[in-house]
Design a protein around this motif. Structure first.
Motif, mmCIF file in Angstrom:
data_model
loop_
_atom_site.group_PDB
_atom_site.id
_atom_site.type_symbol
_atom_site.label_atom_id
_atom_site.label_comp_id
_atom_site.label_asym_id
_atom_site.label_seq_id
_atom_site.Cartn_x
_atom_site.Cartn_y
_atom_site.Cartn_z
ATOM 1 N N VAL A 105 -5.527 7.691 6.738
ATOM 2 C CA VAL A 105 -4.219 7.210 6.300
ATOM 3 C C VAL A 105 -3.613 8.273 5.399
ATOM 4 C CG1 VAL A 105 -2.970 5.441 4.998
ATOM 5 C CG2 VAL A 105 -4.939 4.799 6.408
ATOM 6 N N ASN A 106 -2.331 8.566 5.593
ATOM 7 C CA ASN A 106 -1.635 9.548 4.769
ATOM 8 C C ASN A 106 -0.841 8.821 3.685
ATOM 9 O OD1 ASN A 106 0.063 11.534 3.687
ATOM 10 N ND2 ASN A 106 0.204 12.631 5.624
ATOM 11 N N PRO A 107 -1.195 9.001 2.391
ATOM 12 C CA PRO A 107 -0.422 8.356 1.325
ATOM 13 C C PRO A 107 1.054 8.722 1.361
ATOM 14 C CG PRO A 107 -2.469 9.253 0.471
ATOM 15 C CD PRO A 107 -2.336 9.769 1.872
ATOM 16 N N GLY A 108 1.357 9.944 1.840
ATOM 17 C CA GLY A 108 2.751 10.373 1.941
ATOM 18 C C GLY A 108 3.545 9.590 2.963
ATOM 19 N N VAL A 109 2.852 8.829 3.778
ATOM 20 C CA VAL A 109 3.489 7.915 4.736
ATOM 21 C C VAL A 109 3.401 6.475 4.228
ATOM 22 C CG1 VAL A 109 3.412 6.989 7.089
ATOM 23 C CG2 VAL A 109 3.021 9.434 6.703
ATOM 24 N N LEU A 110 2.190 6.072 3.829
ATOM 25 C CA LEU A 110 1.963 4.686 3.413
ATOM 26 C C LEU A 110 2.808 4.289 2.210
ATOM 27 C CD1 LEU A 110 0.313 2.077 3.770
ATOM 28 C CD2 LEU A 110 -1.360 3.032 2.181
ATOM 29 N N HIS A 111 2.980 5.181 1.252
ATOM 30 C CA HIS A 111 3.719 4.847 0.031
ATOM 31 C C HIS A 111 5.193 4.554 0.278
ATOM 32 C CE1 HIS A 111 0.781 6.576 -3.220
ATOM 33 N NE2 HIS A 111 0.192 5.783 -2.358
ATOM 34 N N PHE A 112 5.653 4.799 1.488
ATOM 35 C CA PHE A 112 7.061 4.541 1.815
ATOM 36 C C PHE A 112 7.183 3.436 2.871
ATOM 37 C CE2 PHE A 112 6.860 8.740 0.027
ATOM 38 C CZ PHE A 112 7.972 8.803 -0.803
ATOM 39 N N ASN A 113 6.125 2.661 3.021
ATOM 40 C CA ASN A 113 6.109 1.573 3.994
ATOM 41 C C ASN A 113 7.053 0.453 3.533
ATOM 42 O OD1 ASN A 113 5.151 -1.021 5.257
ATOM 43 N ND2 ASN A 113 3.765 0.403 6.287
ATOM 44 N N LEU A 126 -7.302 10.509 14.655
ATOM 45 C CA LEU A 126 -6.154 9.613 14.627
ATOM 46 C C LEU A 126 -5.629 9.492 13.192
ATOM 47 C CD1 LEU A 126 -7.857 6.735 16.661
ATOM 48 C CD2 LEU A 126 -6.226 8.385 17.615
ATOM 49 N N VAL A 127 -4.358 9.139 13.076
ATOM 50 C CA VAL A 127 -3.805 8.714 11.796
ATOM 51 C C VAL A 127 -3.166 7.359 12.019
ATOM 52 C CG1 VAL A 127 -3.419 10.967 10.742
ATOM 53 C CG2 VAL A 127 -1.666 10.010 12.244
ATOM 54 N N THR A 128 -3.219 6.528 11.003
ATOM 55 C CA THR A 128 -2.637 5.197 11.131
ATOM 56 C C THR A 128 -1.691 4.906 9.981
ATOM 57 O OG1 THR A 128 -3.100 2.821 11.258
ATOM 58 C CG2 THR A 128 -4.649 4.167 9.988
ATOM 59 N N SER A 129 -0.641 4.159 10.277
ATOM 60 C CA SER A 129 0.314 3.739 9.250
ATOM 61 C C SER A 129 0.136 2.267 8.907
ATOM 62 C CB SER A 129 1.755 3.983 9.740
ATOM 63 O OG SER A 129 2.005 3.260 10.952
ATOM 64 N N ASP A 130 -0.923 1.650 9.434
ATOM 65 C CA ASP A 130 -1.206 0.239 9.159
ATOM 66 C C ASP A 130 -1.681 0.101 7.713
ATOM 67 O OD1 ASP A 130 -2.133 -2.339 8.939
ATOM 68 O OD2 ASP A 130 -3.156 -2.345 10.877
ATOM 69 N N PRO A 169 3.057 10.978 -4.135
ATOM 70 C CA PRO A 169 1.602 10.842 -4.051
ATOM 71 C C PRO A 169 0.891 12.172 -4.268
ATOM 72 C CG PRO A 169 2.591 10.750 -1.863
ATOM 73 C CD PRO A 169 3.710 10.721 -2.849
ATOM 74 N N ILE A 170 -0.349 12.096 -4.702
ATOM 75 C CA ILE A 170 -1.134 13.290 -4.972
ATOM 76 C C ILE A 170 -1.325 14.135 -3.729
ATOM 77 C CG2 ILE A 170 -3.529 14.024 -5.406
ATOM 78 C CD1 ILE A 170 -3.614 12.121 -7.716
ATOM 79 N N THR A 171 -1.544 13.483 -2.596
ATOM 80 C CA THR A 171 -1.760 14.224 -1.360
ATOM 81 C C THR A 171 -0.741 13.847 -0.302
ATOM 82 O OG1 THR A 171 -3.333 14.701 0.424
ATOM 83 C CG2 THR A 171 -3.432 12.512 -0.551
ATOM 84 N N GLY A 172 -0.355 14.837 0.504
ATOM 85 C CA GLY A 172 0.545 14.597 1.617
ATOM 86 C C GLY A 172 -0.179 14.731 2.941
ATOM 87 N N ALA A 173 -1.512 14.742 2.894
ATOM 88 C CA ALA A 173 -2.331 14.857 4.097
ATOM 89 C C ALA A 173 -3.257 13.655 4.177
ATOM 90 C CB ALA A 173 -3.145 16.148 4.084
ATOM 91 N N SER A 174 -3.659 13.309 5.377
ATOM 92 C CA SER A 174 -4.598 12.203 5.539
ATOM 93 C C SER A 174 -6.011 12.705 5.302
ATOM 94 C CB SER A 174 -4.493 11.610 6.947
ATOM 95 O OG SER A 174 -4.805 12.588 7.921
ATOM 96 N N PHE A 175 -6.834 11.871 4.686
ATOM 97 C CA PHE A 175 -8.242 12.180 4.503
ATOM 98 C C PHE A 175 -9.031 11.326 5.489
ATOM 99 C CE2 PHE A 175 -6.615 13.865 0.552
ATOM 100 C CZ PHE A 175 -7.412 14.980 0.352
ATOM 101 N N PRO A 176 -9.399 11.923 6.625
ATOM 102 C CA PRO A 176 -10.013 11.126 7.688
ATOM 103 C C PRO A 176 -11.421 10.659 7.358
ATOM 104 C CG PRO A 176 -10.040 13.444 8.280
ATOM 105 C CD PRO A 176 -9.246 13.343 7.012
ATOM 106 N N ARG A 177 -11.791 9.557 7.972
ATOM 107 C CA ARG A 177 -13.140 9.036 7.917
ATOM 108 C C ARG A 177 -13.678 8.941 9.343
ATOM 109 N NH1 ARG A 177 -12.450 10.198 3.414
ATOM 110 N NH2 ARG A 177 -12.633 8.923 1.522
ATOM 111 N N HIS A 178 -14.998 9.015 9.489
ATOM 112 C CA HIS A 178 -15.626 8.756 10.771
ATOM 113 C C HIS A 178 -15.793 7.250 10.917
ATOM 114 C CE1 HIS A 178 -16.462 12.823 11.998
ATOM 115 N NE2 HIS A 178 -17.081 13.093 10.863
#
Length: 489
Positions: free
Chosen positions: A391-399, A87-91, A361-370
């Motif tokens: 969470v993808n910083p490339g999404v969150l930074h534009f919240n 999953l990815v989340t924008s929360d 942001p440094i990364t445009g991909a999400s770094f998933p966690r278990h």
């Protein structure tokens, strides 16, 4: 005899086909209706196979795809399914749940450990826990800002070379690629700090050692491999050796290994005698490689992203230049070398750097966690145990709920007029919590010292009005940033 065998083969083929169809039918029904993540919205293909995940990162614009996914499915809930078990989340609040110091999530395998037989994995690929904490404890004092500032003069040596080269280009009215030159600057700084001398990229005006090209060739291969099904990952990495670019990159890395060995040879005896660090030769090599790759690339793309946004916003460029000029005239900035402690007192410069970091942001991909075995909550939604979520910083930074309705615009004033401390909590540029980048202070020192020195000495103009193109394979890199430079009066 042959006639008797033919029906058996036909039946075997038919049976195999029926078996495959049945397997996929059962699998699709399970993933869509009964899988623990079946309740989360997302593309149909993503819910049944990781092939969709690979295809969505393959073009190198995962942040754009995920932004669209959140816009489409996030109206239902801020959690989107991008793989059968991911999953990815924008929360915005999810970053503390997933990456915070008190988080009980576990790091997923996002890359291959550097091929050195050290006692500990490198900081990037280490899965965390006690082992990761122990390794950070051993070296963390080296990366404090106090320690970095003791080496300011070495960063200044690199800036001096860069300033001289810009003067030559200005006199010849040449256009230069800002992305390439920020990389050469960052790599040469790492050379000074880790290897006691610059690699010579700035002086040569190019990648004469092949190290930079090596990262461009190898990082996408590794990134794509980590997004593949595990049963084909090894084969994919093995077949990469067949490509000349990959072989050339590995040769360049071999040369870097030789350089590391030469640098360490004279120091190893002293280290062993002093016994001040719980490190052996291979551990030091591991840290050197980590600093070389992670430190150089992240610092360069951060600096280039900040400068790009300043150059493309004339109002901001003029205001920042005026602040720097006024500080020079009032003796608030030393000449020719501007210190870090002087630069961080320039309020608009600080705002421009923070805003540039947010925009690129440094990364445009999400770094998933278990998720923990017992699961966790993201907002009001329960995430099943062991599910992958990031969470993808490339999404969150534009919240827009965090950064305002104009979050898609470069406006440094938001860090002066707005709640900067609150916004800071949602910036993922150098990681969050226990996995905050060790080299953050090196990067910030490089950036704060370089920007006012560059703008004080030269005038810059983008060579094109077109928006900067990027490629995201772990790192959110610019493709090219053409810039015109001239001497200031």
């Amino acid at each position: 005899m042959d006639l008797l065998k033919l029906p058996d083969r036909t039946l075997l083929a038919q049976g195999a086909l029926i078996g495959i169809i049945t397997y996929w039918a059962v699998w699709i029904i399970y993933t869509r209706l009964f899988h623990p993540l079946a309740k989360f919205p997302g593309p149909f293909g993503a819910s049944i196979t990781t092939v969709w995940t690979l295809l969505h990162v393959l073009p190198g614009d995962a942040e754009k795809t995920q932004m669209k996914l959140h816009a489409k499915y996030g109206l239902v809930r801020p959690v989107v399914r991008i793989a059968p078990n991911e999953l990815v989340t924008s929360d915005p609040e999810a970053i503390q749940t997933l990456y915070g110091i008190k988080s009980f999530t576990a790091k997923t395998t996002v890359g291959y450990q550097l091929t050195i037989a050290a006692r500990f994995p490198d900081h990037f690929s280490s899965e965390g826990g006690k082992q990761h904490a122990e390794r950070r404890r051993i070296v963390s004092h080296v990366y404090t800002m106090t320690s970095i500032l003791q080496s300011e003069k070495y960063i200044e040596k690199c800036i001096d070379v860069w300033i001289g080269k810009l003067g030559e280009m200005a006199d010849c009215k040449e256009t230069f690629n800002l992305w390439i030159w920020t990389r050469m600057y960052a790599y040469d700084v790492i050379g000074e700090l880790y290897f006691s001398k610059m690699f010579g990229f700035l002086q040569a005006g190019g990648d004469h050692l092949g190290y930079i090209d090596a990262t461009d060739d190898l990082i996408p291969v590794q990134f794509l491999a980590t997004n593949m099904p595990t049963y084909v990952r090894g084969l994919f990495m093995l077949t990469g050796i067949l490509f000349p670019k990959v072989r050339g990159a590995l040769k360049a890395l071999g040369n870097l290994t030789d350089a590391t060995n030469a640098m360490l040879k004279d120091r190893l005896a002293a280290l062993q005698k002093a016994r001040k660090l719980d490190l052996v030769l291979d551990d030091i090599k591991m840290d050197s490689f980590g600093g070389f790759f992670a430190g150089s690339e992240t610092a360069a793309l951060t600096l280039s992203g900040i400068l790009y946004n300043i150059f493309r916003t004339p109002r901001v460029y003029a205001k920042l230049t005026a602040e720097i000029d006024a500080a020079v005239q009032s003796n608030q900035l030393s000449t020719p070398h501007i210190t870090y402690n002087e630069a961080i007192k320039l309020l608009y410069l600080v705002a421009c750097i923070k805003e540039g970091i947010r925009m690129h942001p440094i990364t445009g991909a999400s770094f998933p966690r278990h998720a923990p075995p017992s699961g966790c909550m993201i907002g009001e939604y329960y995430i099943p145990g062991n599910a992958r979520i990031g969470v993808n910083p490339g999404v969150l930074h534009f919240n827009k709920t965090i950064f305002g309705k104009d979050a898609d615009q470069f406006r440094p004033e938001r860090w002066i007029d707005g709640d900067a401390s609150r916004m800071d909590r949602y910036i993922m540029q150098f990681g969050i919590g226990a996995r905050t980048c060790l080299g953050k202070n090196i990067s910030m020192c490089e950036i704060y010292k370089a920007i006012p020195r560059l703008l004080k000495s030269y005038a810059f103009e983008l060579g094109s009005d077109e928006e900067m193109q990027t490629r995201s394979y772990w790192l959110h890199k610019p493709v090219a940033i053409d810039v015109n430079v001239r001497r200031r009066p």
